[in-house]
Scaffold this active site. Sequence first.
Site, mmCIF file in Angstrom:
data_model
loop_
_atom_site.group_PDB
_atom_site.id
_atom_site.type_symbol
_atom_site.label_atom_id
_atom_site.label_comp_id
_atom_site.label_asym_id
_atom_site.label_seq_id
_atom_site.Cartn_x
_atom_site.Cartn_y
_atom_site.Cartn_z
ATOM 1 C CB CYS A 184 -0.953 -0.012 1.180
ATOM 2 S SG CYS A 184 -2.055 -1.443 1.161
ATOM 3 C CG HIS A 224 -1.393 4.689 4.860
ATOM 4 N ND1 HIS A 224 -1.389 4.458 3.508
ATOM 5 C CD2 HIS A 224 -1.611 3.477 5.452
ATOM 6 C CE1 HIS A 224 -1.575 3.166 3.276
ATOM 7 N NE2 HIS A 224 -1.726 2.545 4.437
ATOM 8 C CD GLU A 258 -0.973 7.948 8.985
ATOM 9 O OE1 GLU A 258 -0.508 8.741 8.134
ATOM 10 O OE2 GLU A 258 -1.928 7.182 8.758
ATOM 11 C CE LYS A 292 -5.490 4.657 2.194
ATOM 12 N NZ LYS A 292 -4.500 5.713 2.475
ATOM 13 C CG HIS A 334 -6.403 1.106 1.324
ATOM 14 N ND1 HIS A 334 -5.474 1.766 0.557
ATOM 15 C CD2 HIS A 334 -5.674 0.316 2.176
ATOM 16 C CE1 HIS A 334 -4.260 1.404 0.922
ATOM 17 N NE2 HIS A 334 -4.360 0.532 1.890
ATOM 18 C CG PHE A 379 0.286 -6.012 4.268
ATOM 19 C CD1 PHE A 379 -0.295 -5.200 5.221
ATOM 20 C CD2 PHE A 379 -0.513 -6.969 3.652
ATOM 21 C CE1 PHE A 379 -1.630 -5.334 5.565
ATOM 22 C CE2 PHE A 379 -1.847 -7.116 3.984
ATOM 23 C CZ PHE A 379 -2.405 -6.294 4.938
#
Length: 428
Positions: free
Chosen positions: A176, A317, A328, A346, A351, A414
Amino acid sequence: MRRVVVTGLGIVSPLGCQIAHVWPRLLDGAIGVTLQRTAATDYAAIPCKVAAPVPRGKAAPHEFNEDAVSTNAERRYLSNGFLFGLHAAEQALRDAELLLDGKVQADEAELERTGVCLGFAMNNLQDTVDAGDDLRRGYSKLSPFFMPKILPNLGAGQISIKYGFQGPNHCVSTACATGLHAVGDAFRFIQHNDADVMVCGGAEASISPLGIAAFARMRALSTKFTDTPERSSRPFDRDRDGFVMGEGSGVLILEEYEHAKRRGAKMYAEVLGYGLAGDASHMTTPRDDGKGATLCMNRALGFAGVKPEQVGYVNCHATSTPHGDKAEANAVRKVFGADKLISSTKGATGHLLGAAGAIESIFAVLACHSGSVPPTVNLENVDKDISDLNIVANKSVKWEARDRRIAIKNSFGFGGTNASIVFAQIAK
């Protein structure tokens, strides 16, 4: 170091296509999340019933029309993700006035100094499922175009081939964080004199039964809001329960400043810095303390020569997962304190996986350019652990700055991969 500016933007998103259509909708709080095809047998047993698809059709210019982008013959080897990337790239090239009347405005020497960096988190899993079915029917049933259709680097390759760009031909695949890494790498290619112009960004088309099922089995997707799908993606909200899978593409034209100035190009923003870091912790879950995010933000700021107090906006993010948003937020607090304007778009787009960092970089660029900060929609009850942060909730706000407007954009993936990039308003 050579200065790098943004001179063109192109977008294919759940909010539609074309910047002129998508940006006002984002500022107005529009949402592109819908109910997935629950009647289809392949989706029936999957607990997640929502997604954020690109609107398709031929009735309006903001709809994605694959017939306008490709022929039936070309779609034998062009995946949906490649088509999204090609469409966004064409928009961006036209926006930068590098493509006029279908012709690239460059001589051979300039083509040799123009490159492409387009990333994908993964290929469309449905193409692989379909190819497996074909092979089970017999070797001769397998398409000879299957491999070029699924190789992620063919997205950049197809853009390069279509327009004759002979500079760096590069693909990024970092889950991502892909889209942001692609923009950041392109920035460095120009800085280090590997190119004068880069077509860069990310694309993704992974909404399929296998794609949705795989993430659902990880318990990563939202399942609570089937009756009100537009409320499913809710970054920073107390009731968030997972992300919503989206699709699309974001492409930026990055250009060396003097090169852009010589041809009289409009400039949306300047790219100041790029930072990367690894969590070295877990294959899917970010560190609780947000150390990887903290490292990459600080490295981006250091590279840019920007102090934390000079930054006015953080485009997060934040995917609407319980753990990730909090981690975050902890990192943002450590680097900037609690007073910066922050938001996650988002909630509006879902996403977009490998395209997320690119599309959200476009939004950060437009915030610097326009002075408007897009909202975090569906933020009804801020998580108590992050309620001290200055989150732009549900309505866009005007961004006042004493000097240049400077924004930082985060993307994480990831494997603990993290990246941040710093954009700034063109100096007065």
